[in-house]
Design an enzyme around this catalytic site. Structure first.
Site, PDB file in Angstrom:
ATOM      1  N   GLU A 198       4.214 -10.239   1.921  1.00  0.00           N
ATOM      2  CA  GLU A 198       4.657 -11.508   2.182  1.00  0.00           C
ATOM      3  C   GLU A 198       3.949 -12.869   1.400  1.00  0.00           C
ATOM      4  OE1 GLU A 198       4.002 -11.468   6.660  1.00  0.00           O
ATOM      5  OE2 GLU A 198       5.738 -10.718   6.764  1.00  0.00           O
ATOM      6  N   GLU A 279      10.386  -4.905   6.991  1.00  0.00           N
ATOM      7  CA  GLU A 279       9.896  -5.218   8.019  1.00  0.00           C
ATOM      8  C   GLU A 279      10.867  -5.486   9.176  1.00  0.00           C
ATOM      9  OE1 GLU A 279       6.285  -7.262   8.823  1.00  0.00           O
ATOM     10  OE2 GLU A 279       5.261  -6.448   7.073  1.00  0.00           O
TER      11      GLU A 279
END
Ligand SMILES: *[C@@H]1O[C@H](CO)[C@@H](O)[C@H](O)[C@H]1NC(C)=O
Ligand SMILES: *[C@@H]1O[C@H](CO)[C@@H](O)[C@H](O)[C@H]1NC(C)=O
Length: 662
Positions: A198, A279
């Protein structure tokens, strides 16, 4: 072993007549292996055959090693073909330059057999996606960074800054050659690696994600013979391609809802490349003091089906959350920059409201996923039957037999006593091969001090993270009964907090400040990372406005060798912590999984047979600690509770997690 292989071979030969589908490995590799996972067209291929990745996340460091096989079998039986895990740098390099990949002698060594994990995944017919960091977030302590990095003068976490990259390079040059052997095209299970984590989220006013940093990481993968697909993950809608290198890494999406919008954005950024959700958040993590977070199983099912039919590949985060054993939980800092006032620790349980509970039991989500995958999977491979569950036992109540008050612990069992002019952060102590103290507690002791009546103690800056103050061995700071107490003395929110130590005069007194590290931040802004020291370090300590100097510092790390050899035990006489309390659990048969019900205790740490099980706090939401059978043995088991405030007289057991609602 050989017999098993022959039998499997025979089964496969006769598979059509038995109506058995091939295993994944048979389907994808029976004609030899010529290529790995390819993203060079609008769909994935593996070894030249179309593949949709149905993956589930399970972090090996959150599951006892003895249960890896069981959890992987359950994952495969849900119809998934891939398991995904992060790799935790802080566990694999616990001291500067000292590595542990199993049997390395570190406290967590039993969790660190990465090669066994990879071998077991393949045996259970699963491919593997590795998210090797160096930064992993994962609600894990310090996002996977070793705390000894904080000892450096200059530390530009997640940037090209030289000192940081020097350590990343040494770690990757140690880790990646081990993993390289297990790549798919070398006959192993690893089909993809994720680089960083991320990283696009780091886009904010004062910082732009550095493409040069991603390129330096890329080069480390290449130099270490990593040939499988490299990916990055974040939200394409929020951060476009700021956290990736287009054309070098495949960008994947992280999301909990609205998959179509994220896919449209991904297709705009990466036309003609396959879609993947790295995710898919089917649940969420918990903070101490909040309600337990859940996500509805039917809502999850609906979104999962939309992802499958789009169609896209998807990794369920988490498929099996597990437990933040010991001191490994992460924390959040909210929007505060450096001062710790917005600190929020993650609970010991990382159940995540996942398809498999913390102790490996099935939930509705598990069966929803299995149903959808059997329905939607374009390739029919052999899906094993759903395995039986491990039994759970509520062992009989046991009594606390012995105690060691904190003052006796310091006097008779202190692992080290360090003399220091000023209070210092635990990371700065010259212990553990000059790697400092990573976890646990640190006691700042001032001896032989004359306290006038109504003496006020003042701790400069914020406490990192909780403090219990005793005078002559008697606790004088308040307990943590409700979450509102977190606003008062003894916790991180107040700056320059004060406490009246004594109402009458005390000559030659001893003042102990026990400070707990309740977990390092796992995310937030990278400008916060290099300030996340633990202990007392933000300011000086004062008694009636006189700066105190000349401290004794005692680190309490709860290492196995220490906890198993304590000498100052005496029979239990009080319930006033801080103190260690001992109870013995006798098990006559093979041990079973159980949970310790901590509702009648206040706050602290439980250690079973020398293994720090985790932290408890009656403020919740978590009220019980998962105690897996592999941590127990037939015969007598030692259970030690380090209670900060007020103990109970007994320990009781239960068969599942207890969530308290606020
Ligand atoms: C692979 O998938 C693509 C996209 O759905 C399809 O066009 C192609 O025919 C498939 N190839 C095989 C061999 O099934
Ligand atoms: C901490 O990190 C920030 C952002 O990378 C950097 O500007 C600063 O110089 C660092 N401080 C230290 C002491 O390394």
């Amino acid at each position: 072993m050989a017999v098993g292989v022959i039998l499997l071979g025979l089964l496969y030969l006769f598979a059509p007549s038995l109506g058995l589908d091939p295993t994944s490995y048979e389907y994808f590799t029976s004609d030899g292996i010529s290529s790995g996972l390819s993203a060079d067209q609008p769909y994935f291929t593996l070894n030249g055959k179309n593949i949709t990745i149905y993956s589930g996340a399970m972090h090996y460091f959150r599951v006892p090693r003895a249960y890896w096989k069981d959890r992987l079998q359950k994952l495969r039986a849900a119809g998934l073909n891939t398991v995904e895990t992060y790799i935790a740098w802080n566990l694999h390099e616990p001291e500067n330059g000292v590595f542990d990949f199993g049997e390395g002698g570190s406290e967590m060594e039993d969790f660190l057999h990465l090669e066994e994990l990879l071998t077991t995944a393949k045996e259970e017919d699963l491919f593997v996606i590795l998210r090797s960091g160096p930064y992993i977030c994962a609600e894990y302590n310090f996002g996977g960074f070793p705390s000894w990095l904080l000892r450096e003068e200059r530390m530009g976490f997640r940037t090209t800054e030289e000192t940081y990259m020097k350590y990343v390079t040494r770690y990757f040059n140690t880790l990646l050659p081990i993993l390289a052997k297990y790549q798919f095209t070398k006959g192993g299970p690893i089909i993809a690696f994720q680089v960083e984590n991320e990283y696009g989220n780091q886009e904010y006013q004062t910082f732009l994600p550095q493409k040069e940093y991603l390129e330096e990481l890329h080069q480390l993968f290449v130099q270490n013979s990593i040939v499988e697909l490299l990916v990055t993950s974040d939200s394409p809608l929020s951060h476009q391609d700021k956290g990736t290198l287009p054309g070098v890494f495949l960008q994947t999406a992280n999301l909990g809802a609205s998959p179509e919008k994220q896919f449209e954005k991904l297709l705009e950024l990466q036309p003609n490349r396959p879609l993947m959700v790295m995710e898919f958040w089917i649940g969420w993590f918990d903070f101490w003091g909040n309600d337990h977070a859940t996500r509805d199983a039917n809502t999850m099912k609906g979104i999962y089906e939309r992802i499958l039919t789009y169609p896209a590949s998807v990794n369920i985060y988490m498929f099996h959350g597990g437990t933040n054993f010991g001191f490994t939980n992460g924390a959040s800092l909210g929007n505060t920059l450096f001062d710790n006032s917005g600190f929020e620790p993650i609970t010991t349980s990382y159940d995540y409201d996942s398809p498999l509970t913390e102790s490996g039991d099935y939930t509705d989500k598990y069966f929803n996923i299995r149903e959808l995958l059997i329905q939607h999977s374009p390739v029919k491979t052999y899906t094993p039957d759903v395995p039986n569950l491990n039994p759970k036992i509520a062992y009989p109540v046991i009594s606390i037999e012995k105690e060691i008050l904190l003052s006796n612990l310091i006097q008779y069992d202190a692992p080290y006593v360090i003399e220091s002019e000023n209070v210092v952060a635990m990371e700065k102590l010259d212990i553990n091969g000059n790697s400092g103290q990573s976890y646990g507690y640190i006691v700042y002791r001032k001896e032989n001090v004359d306290l006038a009546a109504n003496t006020v103690l003042k701790i400069g800056g914020h406490i990192c993270d909780t403090a219990v103050v005793s005078v002559n061995g008697v606790r004088v700071s308040p307990s943590l009964e409700t979450k509102n107490d977190l606003d008062g003395f003894g916790f991180w929110r107040l700056a320059d907090s004060t406490l009246v130590l004594t109402t009458d005069e005390k000559k030659g007194a001893t003042v102990d400040i026990l400070v707990e590290n309740w977990g390092r931040i796992n995310g937030g802004k990278i400008t916060q990372y290099n300030q996340t020291f633990k202990g007392l370090w933000q300011g000086d300590v004062y008694l009636n406005d006189n700066r105190v100097s000349g401290w004794k510092i005692i680190p309490l790390e709860f290492k196995k060798s220490w906890t198993n050899n304590l000498e100052a035990w005496s029979s239990k006489t009080s319930s006033l912590g801080p103190a260690l309390y001992y109870a013995s659990l006798e098990i006559s048969d093979e041990p079973s999984d159980t949970y310790i019900d901590m509702r009648s205790w206040t706050k602290g740490l439980v250690v079973v047979n020398g293994i720090p099980l985790g932290k408890y706090a009656k403020i919740g939401p978590q009220q019980a600690l998962y105690l897996p059978a592999p941590f127990l043995k037939k015969g007598y088991n030692s259970i030690i509770v380090f209670e900060h405030y007020k103990s109970a007289d007994q320990l009781s057991f239960t068969t599942g997690q207890i969530w308290k609602t606020a």
